[in-house]
Motif scaffolding. Structure first.
Motif, mmCIF file in Angstrom:
data_model
loop_
_atom_site.group_PDB
_atom_site.id
_atom_site.type_symbol
_atom_site.label_atom_id
_atom_site.label_comp_id
_atom_site.label_asym_id
_atom_site.label_seq_id
_atom_site.Cartn_x
_atom_site.Cartn_y
_atom_site.Cartn_z
ATOM 1 N N VAL A 41 -37.007 64.482 84.003
ATOM 2 C CA VAL A 41 -37.201 63.825 85.296
ATOM 3 C C VAL A 41 -37.219 62.307 85.207
ATOM 4 N N ARG A 42 -37.060 61.745 84.030
ATOM 5 C CA ARG A 42 -37.082 60.285 83.872
ATOM 6 C C ARG A 42 -35.887 59.667 84.593
ATOM 7 N N GLY A 43 -36.169 58.741 85.534
ATOM 8 C CA GLY A 43 -35.121 58.036 86.259
ATOM 9 C C GLY A 43 -34.486 58.818 87.396
ATOM 10 N N VAL A 44 -35.040 59.963 87.732
ATOM 11 C CA VAL A 44 -34.470 60.838 88.755
ATOM 12 C C VAL A 44 -35.173 60.594 90.087
ATOM 13 N N GLU A 45 -34.447 60.827 91.185
ATOM 14 C CA GLU A 45 -35.031 60.712 92.520
ATOM 15 C C GLU A 45 -36.148 61.750 92.655
ATOM 16 N N VAL A 46 -37.179 61.415 93.437
ATOM 17 C CA VAL A 46 -38.422 62.189 93.465
ATOM 18 C C VAL A 46 -38.215 63.627 93.948
ATOM 19 N N ASN A 47 -37.474 63.825 95.027
ATOM 20 C CA ASN A 47 -37.288 65.186 95.544
ATOM 21 C C ASN A 47 -36.492 66.044 94.561
ATOM 22 N N ARG A 48 -35.525 65.438 93.909
ATOM 23 C CA ARG A 48 -34.759 66.171 92.889
ATOM 24 C C ARG A 48 -35.638 66.496 91.687
ATOM 25 N N ALA A 49 -36.523 65.566 91.322
ATOM 26 C CA ALA A 49 -37.429 65.803 90.194
ATOM 27 C C ALA A 49 -38.369 66.974 90.484
ATOM 28 N N LEU A 50 -38.847 67.067 91.722
ATOM 29 C CA LEU A 50 -39.707 68.204 92.091
ATOM 30 C C LEU A 50 -38.948 69.526 91.953
ATOM 31 N N ASP A 51 -37.681 69.523 92.370
ATOM 32 C CA ASP A 51 -36.869 70.743 92.235
ATOM 33 C C ASP A 51 -36.658 71.108 90.768
#
Length: 148
Positions: A41-51
């Motif tokens: 999840v490093r550097g990823v958009e927050v909603n995508r990181a939650l998924d």
């Protein structure tokens, strides 16, 4: 306090309003296992990181997902006027670090009357969220000593 120092303090205060920090200490998982999930999840958009965290099978992903939700709540409380930024997808995981916590030392019996040491490791996780166009404000120990 001098004028230059006050201006610098105000600038840092304004910069810190744009980021949100969440910390999780003494997680009973080894840092190596937690870093495997944190790297996803490093550097990823927050909603995508939650998924990503929701559908990862590792045990560390459950704790990291809860921490990320906490960081999102912190960001929302600081930026109440900019809630649309979160929906647009402009909030990213700027920095995520996994450090070693304390190790519990246990003893297991070994052959021929010996004892073998078991180290039950733990870790500390820090997540910093920010908007798309910003650089993370992370000061290392070396930078702090150079300023003084």
């Amino acid at each position: 306090m001098g004028a230059r120092k006050r201006e610098m303090a105000e600038r840092h205060k304004e910069e810190k309003k744009q980021i949100a920090v969440a910390k999780l200490n003494n997680v009973p998982t080894s840092p190596r296992k937690m870093r495997l999930v944190a790297n996803l999840v490093r550097g990823v958009e927050v909603n995508r990181a939650l998924d990503i965290l929701k559908y990862t099978k590792r045990e560390a992903s459950v704790r990291l997902e809860k921490l990320l939700k906490s960081a999102i709540a912190n960001w929302e409380s600081k930026n109440e006027a900019d809630r649309k930024e979160l929906e647009k997808g402009n909030v990213f995981v700027q920095h995520i670090s996994v450090g070693q916590g304390r190790s519990l030392k246990r003893i297991r019996t070994a052959p021929q009357g010996r004892a073998a040491r078991i180290r039950k490791r733990s870790n500390h996780v820090t997540i910093i969220l920010g908007t798309k166009g910003e650089e993370p404000i992370v000061e290392t120990q070396q930078e702090v000593t150079e300023e003084q």
